[in-house]
Design an enzyme around this catalytic site. Structure first.
Site, PDB file in Angstrom:
ATOM      1  N   HIS A 193      49.540 -54.441  -2.399  1.00 40.13           N
ATOM      2  CA  HIS A 193      49.783 -54.595  -0.967  1.00 40.13           C
ATOM      3  C   HIS A 193      51.047 -55.386  -0.666  1.00 40.13           C
ATOM      4  O   HIS A 193      51.453 -55.482   0.498  1.00 40.13           O
ATOM      5  CB  HIS A 193      48.581 -55.278  -0.310  1.00 40.13           C
ATOM      6  CG  HIS A 193      48.380 -56.701  -0.744  1.00 40.13           C
ATOM      7  ND1 HIS A 193      47.556 -57.048  -1.799  1.00 40.13           N
ATOM      8  CD2 HIS A 193      48.908 -57.866  -0.297  1.00 40.13           C
ATOM      9  CE1 HIS A 193      47.580 -58.353  -1.962  1.00 40.13           C
ATOM     10  NE2 HIS A 193      48.390 -58.878  -1.062  1.00 40.13           N
ATOM     11  N   ASP A 245      43.893 -52.901  -6.286  1.00 41.12           N
ATOM     12  CA  ASP A 245      45.016 -53.411  -5.498  1.00 41.12           C
ATOM     13  C   ASP A 245      46.077 -54.010  -6.412  1.00 41.12           C
ATOM     14  O   ASP A 245      46.510 -55.157  -6.230  1.00 41.12           O
ATOM     15  CB  ASP A 245      44.513 -54.449  -4.486  1.00 41.12           C
ATOM     16  CG  ASP A 245      45.588 -54.800  -3.460  1.00 41.12           C
ATOM     17  OD1 ASP A 245      46.572 -54.045  -3.363  1.00 41.12           O
ATOM     18  OD2 ASP A 245      45.454 -55.833  -2.789  1.00 41.12           O
ATOM     19  N   SER A 278      50.281 -64.252  -2.524  1.00 40.22           N
ATOM     20  CA  SER A 278      49.698 -63.123  -3.245  1.00 40.22           C
ATOM     21  C   SER A 278      50.496 -62.837  -4.510  1.00 40.22           C
ATOM     22  O   SER A 278      51.722 -62.719  -4.485  1.00 40.22           O
ATOM     23  CB  SER A 278      49.682 -61.887  -2.348  1.00 40.22           C
ATOM     24  OG  SER A 278      49.030 -60.823  -2.981  1.00 40.22           O
TER      25      SER A 278
END
Length: 1248
Positions: A139, A161, A213
């Site tokens: 993402h 992901d 992230s």
């Protein structure tokens, strides 16, 4: 204190620390005890310490603080002072906490193994070098800030992901190691400590933020244990969403409510060829409340922009007044919309009208029976655009009006329960019915209602038809409309409403027409004179005209209206539209359902008798667990007794929402295999009636034939003897011949005459002659019994005993049945070593096919935009790439219908109707996936008893994958059967799997499965074939009639039948995510075992046993370890010995026992043989055991047999003994008769 930048310090480049003043040295002394005389002395000592130990530079900060206070009071900045005292202003920033040991250690490791991911120059996340891979969250948008890594080809996994690529060779030294070992405790990451407990990673709230992230989490050895993807705020702590490893298998841990932590990238919108961030609209227009019409035009221009909803939110909340009411922001969007009037087919008493509560759409996708109803009024909003739960607003002619929400009603066959309302939508739980009515009472106490035909039959949740949720029961998967007013992914289109005709605006005054606008914008047109049309915001008079020659309509371009097929479109604005989110999304939840009362179960011979007590209609289903499942089901509404036959493979019964009941038969019978002939025949007849009848019939025929042959030979011999003497007058029969042939010596007489003579004259001789054949028969039978060549007990035990599971090498290969829960033992005999027993049990077996998704199908939604209605104008359809798109132009519609057509035409009108199909909003949760199934891979969990330890391992049954149990290597498979319960094409719906020959992609048929197809639930590529045909509108009101086939998906849901979970053969249990079949009892599982030399015990080190004997005091066959054997022995020394049965048909529970001196041991065994003869090996010595087993008393049990079941039962020793006796007796008779015949023939031939 000033710190060196972290990257510089931990990049191994040393720089001296800048000089800073030494901190003040303070001597902290213990507090003196309160003493009266020492009080003054203590004060003196404290004062001296302050004077001598305080440093001078501390005075400077006091001046700074003083100046700072003066500066705040003056509020007049001084240039010179500000320039000099700028650093003190930044002092709070310098008070940042110094990085602790954990942060410093992580920063040091991170410096080499992580790289920034940038998008348009901004850092959006990180990529990490782990092992031999570079990993980046999928993402996180952007490219890695490294030339070598940026050009790599990444493989994307949406499930985890994550994006991965192989690390370049020259960078492998910079990568961090990873580990799957995660004991509970604290770990490290960039912002400090991470706690791992209960399978979750948590941090203090505020320690992580968007932009983190991709950061790794390390253990104390510097190994990566997880990669951060996001977090979920849980109050004092934040739960991290991470990707981690469990035994080399990647897993993703996602807490509920987790958000991705990539740095948000501003989305740009467009206004007059100028781009701007969608969340920050420009000031012309910048707010709906200031310039509503221009703001709506700006939103319509950006309706297809990804940042449309950011722009909508910013445009509607820019007013300070609205910010103060942000708690009700969910209703804020409705201030840009309005209710409307639309056609209703039944407004009461069967009359149609333009209703303020017209029904637009009724949705019933929720499996819990909740309805989602869309109406033309708006609930929870007042006419001043404020929010009020107790109000609703509706269109009263062309002006909105308020009413009480308490007057809202919904009913089918009876009143419904309204569970939620917001905007145009109502949630209601309704009873069964054929129509749906929605109504309300306005402020004038006038009732308005609208009724639509609608068949409503609440679906069944689970396997019981209940009406109200119980207090206790079973949680079942279902779907419902979530009662949430927050913005969802579901949306509806809105557009600018057309002009609303209003004849009341015009009045006749002395040959003139006066138009009263009432503070509105009115569009007028009069057919009297020239230039009598236009827009006006003030009252206007049309001279020399009549009301019938004029047309007036209210124009309002400050509000949107729902894009309804019952209201025409604004012709001037064309296809311009907006979008708004709608509440109450469909979501998968659990619903509590009842559990039916447990049935009263009685067991019979190979059958189960169940007495059922249903409180409501309950589904009963059952299947055989063999190759032919023979699935049956029925709804039980009243008390009922059912009798179900239990086959040898077992029976699975499911009653209501209870867990399935499983039954297996036992070889119970009333007779016995060790009794008299009639008991033996009864025993086998009840077990195997057909075979028993055949065998007894054949045996009887053979025995009778033998007796007949013997009688025939005797009669032939007697005739040979009598004939010569009958033909010779006065002949005398020799004594020996008369004795053998039972004739008189002097005169030939019949046997009847001789018997009468002996009975009358010599009765003792009569009885003696009768006893002689019987005595000869007994003697012959005893002789036959003593013959060494006589057959012993003929059983299948002899056949099954050939080739016991032994091997003379450390490489051992065995084959175990593919049956879960049944232990299997094998004996490894190696020369020079003591035997080793291995016990293996399949805990689970999984068949997982390789699937390729063809498409998903779901319920379709027919989109009917508002039609274009024009006055005698030519309209032309345009091609649009929409699924199942249809467009038609109809001329000559709505004659003389001004108000109905919303058009300035007094003759005829032209309508352009459009329609297309798209996926319903429910497709995100309610859909079926069509897969192609390919070769299935087998894997299983195996429990191995090896060297006294139970070890559970998981292995792929492909004959190649090796697993290690302590120091032994096991290779499982490949399976003997490539069977799988899945066909080449399967359909998956939620947790159910169906074998179905579905149509291929792009070849769907109307009204059938696959009439609408999409690659994934989220993809935009949609194929549809729903037989959508537009029809000509009829006079009376604006509408878009059409014909269409019903949803094939909903039809399939009704007719799909039972899933593979209930119909699969061999007792397979079907599961999804991933699709797999578990514990199918079919085929065999070969296992290759490589045992090291160190695992064996030499014979000289193991005890040796002598004087062994075996006695079986009790034995019940076909029962789980129903036999007990006592083995007596004499051991040379104390030690452990392996115990193993050398016969397949006998299973011993014990695998290893401890022996010592002269003693005995008791073992439990299980067998299906009525007369079991087997050999037991203890250490290296074998002993023979023989058992006479009796049938079990229980007819049915709830567990499978733990022994090898034989297709045909063996013949017991007692039965063989009776067979030998009967056969021997009849055979003796035949032999004697044959001997007599031979002697007679020899004598007869010698005479001739």
């Amino acid at each position: 204190m000033e710190f060196i930048p972290t990257q510089t310090f931990y990049n191994r480049r040393y720089q001296p620390r800048p000089w800073t003043p030494r901190p003040t040295i303070q001597v902290i002394r213990p507090r003196p005890r309160p003493q009266r005389k020492a009080g003054q002395l203590a004060q003196l000592i404290s004062a001296v310490n302050k004077l001598t130990m305080r440093a001078v530079p501390q005075q400077k900060p006091r001046k700074n603080r003083k100046n700072k206070k003066q500066k705040q009071k003056q509020q007049a900045p001084r240039n010179n002072m500000n320039q000099k005292k700028q650093p003190p202003k930044k002092k709070p920033a310098q008070k940042k906490k110094k990085p602790g040991r954990r942060e410093r250690m992580c920063m040091k490791i991170e410096n080499d193994c992580i790289f920034e991911v940038k998008h348009e120059g901004k850092v959006t996340g990180y990529a990490c070098l782990v092992g031999d891979k570079v990993m980046k969250p999928a993402h996180v948008k952007g490219t890695i800030d490294n030339a070598d890594l940026a050009k790599l080809a990444f493989k994307r996994s949406s499930k985890y992901d994550l994006e991965c690529a192989q690390i370049p060779v020259h960078m492998k030294s910079d990568a961090s190691k990873f580990t799957h070992e995660k004991p509970e405790g604290y770990y490290n990451w960039h912002h400090g400590a991470v706690q791992y407990s209960g399978g979750r990673f948590t941090i203090p709230t505020g320690a992580g933020k968007p932009g983190d992230s991709g950061r790794p989490i390390f253990d104390n050895k510097g190994r990566v244990v997880a990669i951060v993807l996001g977090g979920a705020n849980e109050g004092a702590r934040t739960a991290l969403s991470v990707v981690t490893w469990n035994k080399d298998i990647v897993t993703k841990i996602t807490p509920e409510g987790a958000e991705e932590w990539s740095l948000a990238i501003p989305v740009m919108c467009l206004l007059a060829n100028t781009t701007f961030p969608c969340s920050q609209p420009p000031c012309a227009p910048c707010c709906y409340e200031k310039e509503p019409e221009k703001t709506l035009r700006m939103l319509e221009d950006n309706v297809m922009s990804p940042g449309y909803y950011q722009l909508l939110q910013a445009s509607l909340t820019c007013s300070p007044r609205r910010q103060r009411r942000s708690i009700k922001d969910n209703f804020n969007v409705y201030k840009a919309t309005r209710p409307y009037l639309a056609h209703c087919p039944d407004c009461g008493e069967g009359h149609s009208c333009h209703s303020p509560v017209a029904l637009e759409r009724i949705r019933n996708e929720a499996t819990d029976g909740t309805l989602k109803i869309q109406v033309s009024l708006q609930i929870g909003i007042k006419t001043d655009d404020s929010h009020d739960w107790t109000k609703l607003r509706y269109m009263d002619n062309h002006m909105p009006a308020d009413a009480e929400r308490a007057g809202l009603l919904v009913r089918t066959s009876a009143p419904c329960t309204i569970t939620g309302t917001m905007g145009h939508f109502i949630l209601a739980r309704c009873p069964k019915g054929e129509t749906l009515t929605v109504g309300f009472t306005d402020g004038r106490k006038i009732s308005h209602s609208c009724t639509h035909p609608f068949h409503h039959d609440p679906p069944v949740i689970g396997r019981e038809k209940f009406h109200s949720r119980p207090q206790h029961g079973k949680e079942l998967p279902c779907s419902t409309y979530v009662q949430s007013n927050a913005a969802t992914a579901e949306e509806v289109e809105v557009h600018m409403p057309p002009d609303t005709p209003d004849r009341t605006l015009m009045s006749q005054q002395s040959g003139n027409v006066k138009i009263t606008v009432n503070s509105q914008t009115v569009r007028y047109k009069c057919n009297c004179g020239d230039s009598n049309e236009g827009l006006t915001t003030t009252d206007k008079v049309i001279n020399n005209c009549k009301v019938d020659q004029c047309h007036a309509a209210v124009t309002n371009h400050k509000k949107w209206q729902y894009n309804s097929p019952l209201v025409p479109r604004n012709v001037e604005l064309g296809d311009r539209k907006g979008k708004i989110h709608i509440p109450f999304p469909l979501a998968n939840v659990t619903c509590r359902g009842p559990k039916a009362r447990n049935p009263t179960v009685t067991y019979g011979k190979n059958q189960v008798i169940m007495l059922l007590y249903p409180d409501h209609p309950t589904l009963l289903s059952y299947r055989n667990m063999g190759e032919e499942p023979n699935y049956q089901e029925e709804w039980v509404t009243h008390k009922k007794e059912v009798r179900l036959t239990v086959p040898t493979e077992g029976l699975e019964v499911t009653w209501g929402n209870n867990e399935p009941y499983k039954y297996w038969p036992q070889l119970s019978t009333n007779g016995t295999a060790h009794g008299h002939p009639h008991e033996i025949i009864l025993y086998y007849y009840e077990l195997y009636p057909t075979m028993t009848v055949v065998v007894v019939s054949v045996a009887s025929f053979v025995l009778l034939s033998m007796v007949g042959v013997a009688v025939g030979m005797c009669m032939c011999a007697r005739r040979r003897c009598i004939t010569p003497y009958e033909l010779t007058p006065g002949a005398t029969v020799p004594f020996l011949l008369s004795l053998i042939c039972c004739i008189r010596t002097a005169k030939a007489a019949t046997y009847q005459e001789a018997a009468v003579y002996l009975w009358n004259e010599q009765q003792p001789l009569f009885w003696l002659q009768a006893i002689i054949p019987l005595a000869a028969l007994i003697v012959l039978c005893n002789c036959l019994r003593l013959l060494p060549c006589c057959c012993k007990t003929l059983t299948f035990l002899a056949v099954m005993s050939v080739g016991a599971h032994t091997v003379s090498a450390y490489e051992h290969v065995t084959v175990i049945p593919n049956t879960v829960g049944v232990p299997y033992k094998t004996l490894v005999n190696r020369p020079g070593y003591s035997p080793m027993v291995l016990e293996m049990e399949l805990l689970s077996v999984t068949l997982e096919p390789t699937l390729s998704l063809d498409y998903i199908t779901c319920e379709y939604k027919t989109v009917i935009p508002s039609p274009y209605v024009k006055c005698l104008r030519y309209s032309e359809c345009k091609d649009k790439s929409l699924p199942d798109y249809s467009c038609k132009v109809f001329t000559g519609v709505y004659p003389f219908m001004w108000g109905g057509a919303y058009c300035f035409c007094d003759t005829e009108n032209t309508q352009l109707s459009e329609a297309h199909v798209e996926k319903s909003e429910s497709c995100k949760t309610e859909f079926a996936s069509a897969y192609r199934a390919h070769t299935a891979s087998a894997s299983g969990k195996l429990r191995v008893l090896y060297q006294g330890n139970n070890v559970t391992v998981s292995a792929y049954a492909n004959g190649d994958h090796a697993v290690t149990v302590k120091d032994a290597k096991f290779i499982v498979g490949p399976m003997s059967s490539a069977w799988t319960p899945f066909d080449n094409k399967i359909v998956v719906y939620k947790g159910d799997v169906y074998n179905m020959d579905y149509p291929p992609f792009g070849a769907g048929r109307p009204g059938q499965f696959g009439d609408i197809q999409s690659r994934t639930p989220e993809s935009e590529d949609v194929y549809a074939n729903t037989q959508l045909v537009l029809q000509r509108p009829s006079a009376g009101t604006v509408h878009v009639p059409y014909s269409q086939a019903p949803s094939g998906f909903k039809y399939w849901l009704k007719e799909r039948g039972a899933s593979l979970q209930h119909t699969a053969p061999f007792g397979c249990q079907i599961a999804t995510n991933p699709v797999r079949a578990m514990n199918c009892a079919v085929g065999n599982m070969p296992i290759s075992i490589d045992i090291p030399d160190a695992a064996f015990t030499r014979v000289v080190d193991a005890p040796s046993l002598t004087d062994m004997s075996c006695e079986v005091p009790a034995c019940t066959h076909s029962s789980d370890f129903g036999g007990a054997a006592i083995i007596k022995y004499a051991a040379s020394k104390k030690g452990k010995c392996a115990v193993h049965s050398m016969t397949n048909a006998v299973t011993i529970r014990e695998a290893e026992i401890e022996v010592e001196g002269n003693s005995q041991l008791q073992i439990s065994f299980s067998t299906a043989l009525a007369s079991a003869e087997f050999r037991v090996q203890v250490c290296s010595t074998q002993v023979h055991c023989a058992a006479e087993c009796h049938p079990p008393k229980d007819h049915i049990v709830n567990y499978p047999a733990s022994h090898t079941t034989l297709g045909v039962q063996d013949i017991s020793a007692t039965a063989m003994s009776w067979v030998q006796k009967i056969t021997g007796g009849v055979g003796l008779v035949v032999a004697v008769a044959a001997l007599i015949l031979i002697v007679v023939l020899c004598v007869s031939f010698s005479r001739h």
